[in-house]
Design a protein around this motif. Structure first.
Motif, short mmCIF file in Angstrom:
data_model
loop_
_atom_site.label_atom_id
_atom_site.label_comp_id
_atom_site.label_asym_id
_atom_site.label_seq_id
_atom_site.Cartn_x
_atom_site.Cartn_y
_atom_site.Cartn_z
N THR A 55 0.81 -1.22 0.00
CA THR A 55 0.00 0.00 0.00
C THR A 55 0.84 1.27 0.00
OG1 THR A 55 -0.15 0.00 2.42
CG2 THR A 55 -1.92 -1.13 1.21
N GLY A 56 2.15 1.13 0.09
CA GLY A 56 3.02 2.30 0.12
C GLY A 56 2.96 3.03 1.46
N SER A 57 2.65 2.30 2.52
CA SER A 57 2.51 2.89 3.84
C SER A 57 3.77 2.66 4.67
CB SER A 57 1.31 2.23 4.54
OG SER A 57 1.12 2.74 5.82
N ASP A 58 3.95 3.48 5.69
CA ASP A 58 5.04 3.23 6.62
C ASP A 58 4.54 2.35 7.76
OD1 ASP A 58 4.21 4.97 8.99
OD2 ASP A 58 4.24 6.46 7.38
N LYS A 59 5.47 1.85 8.57
CA LYS A 59 5.15 0.89 9.63
C LYS A 59 4.15 1.45 10.64
CE LYS A 59 7.34 -1.83 13.23
NZ LYS A 59 8.58 -2.17 13.92
N SER A 60 4.36 2.67 11.11
CA SER A 60 3.47 3.22 12.14
C SER A 60 2.07 3.49 11.59
CB SER A 60 4.07 4.47 12.77
OG SER A 60 4.23 5.49 11.82
N THR A 61 1.98 3.98 10.36
CA THR A 61 0.67 4.21 9.76
C THR A 61 -0.06 2.89 9.55
OG1 THR A 61 1.43 6.23 8.69
CG2 THR A 61 -0.56 5.21 7.78
N MET A 62 0.68 1.85 9.13
CA MET A 62 0.06 0.55 8.92
C MET A 62 -0.44 -0.02 10.24
SD MET A 62 -1.15 -1.75 7.01
CE MET A 62 -0.63 -0.94 5.50
N THR A 63 0.33 0.14 11.31
CA THR A 63 -0.11 -0.35 12.62
C THR A 63 -1.40 0.35 13.02
OG1 THR A 63 2.15 -0.86 13.30
CG2 THR A 63 0.53 -0.54 15.06
N ARG A 64 -1.45 1.66 12.86
CA ARG A 64 -2.67 2.41 13.20
C ARG A 64 -3.84 1.97 12.33
NH1 ARG A 64 -1.31 7.43 11.82
NH2 ARG A 64 -2.83 7.72 10.17
N THR A 65 -3.62 1.77 11.05
CA THR A 65 -4.68 1.36 10.13
C THR A 65 -5.23 -0.01 10.52
OG1 THR A 65 -3.72 2.66 8.34
CG2 THR A 65 -5.23 0.90 7.70
N ILE A 66 -4.34 -0.95 10.81
CA ILE A 66 -4.78 -2.29 11.22
C ILE A 66 -5.53 -2.21 12.55
CG2 ILE A 66 -4.02 -4.61 11.89
CD1 ILE A 66 -3.72 -4.02 8.89
N ASP A 67 -5.04 -1.40 13.49
CA ASP A 67 -5.74 -1.21 14.77
C ASP A 67 -7.16 -0.72 14.54
OD1 ASP A 67 -3.49 -1.98 16.22
OD2 ASP A 67 -2.92 0.09 16.77
N GLU A 68 -7.32 0.25 13.66
CA GLU A 68 -8.65 0.80 13.37
C GLU A 68 -9.56 -0.22 12.71
OE1 GLU A 68 -6.92 5.35 12.89
OE2 GLU A 68 -7.58 4.27 11.10
N LEU A 69 -9.01 -0.97 11.76
CA LEU A 69 -9.82 -2.01 11.10
C LEU A 69 -10.21 -3.11 12.09
CD1 LEU A 69 -7.90 -2.26 7.71
CD2 LEU A 69 -10.25 -1.43 8.03
N ALA A 70 -9.30 -3.47 12.98
CA ALA A 70 -9.60 -4.49 13.99
C ALA A 70 -10.67 -3.99 14.96
CB ALA A 70 -8.33 -4.87 14.74
N ALA A 71 -10.59 -2.73 15.34
CA ALA A 71 -11.60 -2.15 16.25
C ALA A 71 -12.98 -2.16 15.61
CB ALA A 71 -11.20 -0.74 16.65
N ARG A 72 -13.05 -2.07 14.29
CA ARG A 72 -14.32 -2.11 13.57
C ARG A 72 -14.77 -3.54 13.29
NH1 ARG A 72 -11.58 2.48 11.94
NH2 ARG A 72 -12.81 4.35 11.48
N GLY A 73 -13.96 -4.51 13.66
CA GLY A 73 -14.30 -5.91 13.43
C GLY A 73 -14.10 -6.37 12.00
N LEU A 74 -13.28 -5.64 11.23
CA LEU A 74 -13.10 -5.96 9.81
C LEU A 74 -11.90 -6.86 9.55
CD1 LEU A 74 -13.94 -2.43 8.36
CD2 LEU A 74 -15.48 -4.36 8.78
N VAL A 75 -10.94 -6.87 10.46
CA VAL A 75 -9.77 -7.75 10.37
C VAL A 75 -9.45 -8.30 11.74
CG1 VAL A 75 -8.78 -6.46 8.41
CG2 VAL A 75 -8.01 -5.96 10.75
N VAL A 76 -8.68 -9.38 11.74
CA VAL A 76 -8.12 -9.92 12.98
C VAL A 76 -6.64 -10.16 12.76
CG1 VAL A 76 -10.24 -11.00 13.84
CG2 VAL A 76 -8.71 -12.30 12.35
#
Length: 135
Positions: A55-76
């Motif tokens: 996705t062309g993202s950096d590590k910290s942005t990806m961590t935040r993105t995954i955290d947000e998706l997990a909080a929404r129940g969209l990924v684990v």
């Protein structure tokens, strides 16, 4: 002007990103979320490093993105058997459903953005941009 390519591409990218962002608001996701959902839908479970690269993202942005998706129940996140320190991210059923909705939104926004072009011009634009990016 011969040097106008960069500014034109930036304006085109901004126009497309702004239109897509506005259309995604009802789905409670952003473009960066869509990029992760898209990659997981296409490629299956992946570690965060691979998703960041795709996705062309950096590590910290990806961590935040995954955290947000997990909080929404969209990924684990799941630890890998080979290395418990490495997490693999995968779509949930809710994530697959949200991606399907977002994919329809993406197609609609794409059609709206390109509505002023003929089908041949649309194909030509995509072809030229692919060739430009891959050169």
């Amino acid at each position: 002007m011969e040097y106008s390519l960069g500014p034109l591409l930036r304006l085109a990218a901004k126009r497309a990103a702004d239109a897509f962002a506005a259309a995604l608001v009802p789905l409670d996701i952003e473009g960066r979320h869509f990029g992760v959902l898209l990659n997981l839908n296409r490629g299956g479970p992946a570690n965060q490093r691979r998703l960041a690269g795709a996705t062309g993202s950096d590590k910290s942005t990806m961590t935040r993105t995954i955290d947000e998706l997990a909080a929404r129940g969209l990924v684990v996140r799941r630890a890998t058997e080979a290395d418990r320190r490495v997490n693999v991210v995968e779509l949930t059923e809710a994530g697959r459903a949200r991606f399907a909705e977002a994919e329809r939104v993406a197609a609609r926004v794409n059609d709206e953005l390109l509505a002023h072009l003929t089908p041949e011009e649309r194909d030509g634009l995509r072809d030229h941009l692919r060739r430009f990016v891959e050169a």
